[in-house]
Design a protein around this motif. Sequence first.
Motif, PDB file in Angstrom:
ATOM      1  N   TYR A  54      12.263  11.300 -23.896  1.00 22.66           N
ATOM      2  CA  TYR A  54      12.588  12.527 -24.780  1.00 22.66           C
ATOM      3  C   TYR A  54      13.397  13.973 -24.848  1.00 22.66           C
ATOM      4  O   TYR A  54      14.220  13.852 -25.930  1.00 22.66           O
ATOM      5  N   PHE A  55      14.364  13.518 -23.542  1.00 22.44           N
ATOM      6  CA  PHE A  55      15.305  14.228 -23.052  1.00 22.44           C
ATOM      7  C   PHE A  55      16.420  13.518 -24.508  1.00 22.44           C
ATOM      8  O   PHE A  55      17.404  14.117 -25.179  1.00 22.44           O
ATOM      9  N   MET A  56      16.789  12.616 -23.936  1.00 24.43           N
ATOM     10  CA  MET A  56      17.686  12.046 -24.961  1.00 24.43           C
ATOM     11  C   MET A  56      17.433  12.033 -26.420  1.00 24.43           C
ATOM     12  O   MET A  56      18.738  12.632 -26.614  1.00 24.43           O
ATOM     13  N   GLY A 114      19.270  21.887 -29.167  1.00 19.54           N
ATOM     14  CA  GLY A 114      19.237  20.720 -28.229  1.00 19.54           C
ATOM     15  C   GLY A 114      20.268  20.913 -27.070  1.00 19.54           C
ATOM     16  O   GLY A 114      20.882  19.898 -26.247  1.00 19.54           O
ATOM     17  N   TRP A 115      19.489  22.295 -26.380  1.00 12.74           N
ATOM     18  CA  TRP A 115      20.271  22.288 -25.166  1.00 12.74           C
ATOM     19  C   TRP A 115      19.593  22.653 -24.005  1.00 12.74           C
ATOM     20  O   TRP A 115      18.523  23.676 -24.613  1.00 12.74           O
ATOM     21  N   MET A 116      19.436  23.058 -22.747  1.00 16.30           N
ATOM     22  CA  MET A 116      18.026  23.387 -21.942  1.00 16.30           C
ATOM     23  C   MET A 116      19.379  23.709 -21.107  1.00 16.30           C
ATOM     24  O   MET A 116      19.872  23.060 -20.391  1.00 16.30           O
ATOM     25  N   TRP A 158      29.224  16.331  -9.581  1.00 19.06           N
ATOM     26  CA  TRP A 158      27.341  16.565  -9.774  1.00 19.06           C
ATOM     27  C   TRP A 158      27.740  15.132 -10.751  1.00 19.06           C
ATOM     28  O   TRP A 158      27.234  14.288 -10.489  1.00 19.06           O
ATOM     29  N   ARG A 159      28.233  15.883 -11.802  1.00 16.46           N
ATOM     30  CA  ARG A 159      28.527  14.710 -12.966  1.00 16.46           C
ATOM     31  C   ARG A 159      28.844  13.343 -12.384  1.00 16.46           C
ATOM     32  O   ARG A 159      28.614  11.922 -13.331  1.00 16.46           O
ATOM     33  N   GLU A 160      30.312  13.180 -11.679  1.00 16.92           N
ATOM     34  CA  GLU A 160      31.017  12.514 -10.869  1.00 16.92           C
ATOM     35  C   GLU A 160      30.003  11.477 -10.368  1.00 16.92           C
ATOM     36  O   GLU A 160      29.648  10.116 -10.458  1.00 16.92           O
TER      37      GLU A 160
END
Length: 476
Positions: free
Chosen positions: A369-371, A341-343, A281-283
Amino acid sequence: MTTHLVWFRNDLRITDNRALHAACEDPQARVIALFIATPEQWKQHEMAPRQAMFIYQHLQALQHSLAERGIGLHYHQCDDFADSVDWLKDFCKSEKVDALFYNKQYEFNERQRDAAVEKAVSESVICHAFDDSLLLPPGSVTTGNNEMYKVYTPFRRAFLSRLTESDSRSLPAPQVRGNAGKVVMHRLMPFDYPLADIGDDFAIGEEAARHQLRSFCREQVQDYLEQRDLPAVDGTSSLSPYLAIGVLSPRQCLNRLRTECPDVLEKTDGGAFGWLNELVWREFYRHLIVAWPKLCKHQPFVEWTDNVRWRHAPEELQAWKDGKTGYPIVDAAMRQLNSTGWMHNRLRMIVASFLVKDLLINWREGERYFMSQLLDGDLAANNGGWQWGASTGTDAAPYFRIFNPTTQGERFDKAGRFIKAWVPELADVPERDIHQPHRWAEKQHRVLDYPLPVIDHARARKDTLAAFEAAKNRSD
Ligand SMILES: Cc1cc2nc3c(=O)[nH]c(=O)nc-3n(C[C@H](O)[C@H](O)[C@H](O)COP(=O)(O)OP(=O)(O)OC[C@H]3O[C@@H](n4cnc5c(N)ncnc54)[C@H](O)[C@@H]3O)c2cc1C
């Protein structure tokens, strides 16, 4: 003697770093390294102060590792990418650089900058750019028509078959060079950017990241499919902050996974394959931003979704940011984000759906906001996640698929362990009532110090469906 310059950006490690490895191949060359901070650019990209601190601390670690091998790290701060091009040109001249080595970044602004740098130094410097932050380079996994896939599953199929043919070995750290011990340690000034404490959850250094990877692949990956959706359980790798700034490479992840689970590609119903799927997915999202640069420019992939009339609801947006929406799972998730800073991924999906599909607030507000909070902020993954949640992206859930925040909480945090950890106001609410605390409080004649739901989900669902339907009709 030739001088090789390695320009570090989102690849803050010495192990399995293609640009660094190539620069060090000639044992006679003088190798120097460089990092350029660009705070003005970071501001424009909404980089979280926590992530800036994470980068800063890893830069210090990198400087030490490089120095041990006889490579000095130079550090410079420019305002933005345009300034960095001019400065780099002068630096190459003053250090008599013959060749520049760097690992590619795939975001639109970064690609423009790299093209400008190559042009600016082309008369005297040979540039070597490497595909390093992905298992397979963008543009290498395409349909029969040579186009990028718009849907994930066929992308993954094609990706995995190409992966088996590709060379994804990890490269070693460079050898110690002749001048080790004589390297000047340039002072790394703290960035001229807000820096925030990153807490103790994420240790600094590539050794720490590799240790976390090893123990995850050895001890937890088998249970990944059963545990990955449960936020109260430590069931995922938590490696995203390291992958986002390149303290760890995806090849290191793949190779460690293969070492611990040699049948990962054959056993497609196992936890190891499930985890590999996430790396793919990251790719996918990184390949997408190269094929469709508009994704880097705040544009939706599905154009008609720009016709949706989003609500201007600053108070509700603020309640969402603060974790005070009155929906326990949403609030616990947002408080986890604000404090660490993590979810967890399941929670990212739930809160994204809530902002867009319940509050009908523009997904770009959530993306931004996430960034501004994430330690693992990554344009491609964040944009991909938000556009997926908002049904505006490739491979998006259809817009009529709307998460119910209460039932999501019941499914994935049944006993409310995660909720109770982050929303202390609900400490006294029994497990079976934790997802609808006000109903319990009413029956018990108790007053809860916890907000009432900011919106009624059933009504919001209807309104959102109507808003998307109207937007679609307007575009026909
Ligand atoms: C709205 C939203 C925003 C997101 N923003 C980001 C972001 O800014 N940065 C980021 O790295 N991830 C983002 N993700 C993806 C995902 O939530 C995180 O990568 C994951 O939660 C990180 O935890 P982990 O390292 O334990 O992941 P694991 O489950 O252990 O997965 C291993 C690695 O695979 C990658 N990965 C996992 N899931 C995804 C995914 N859905 N999309 C892309 N890559 C994935 C990450 O690099 C991760 O570290 C977002 C997802 C959503 C729904």
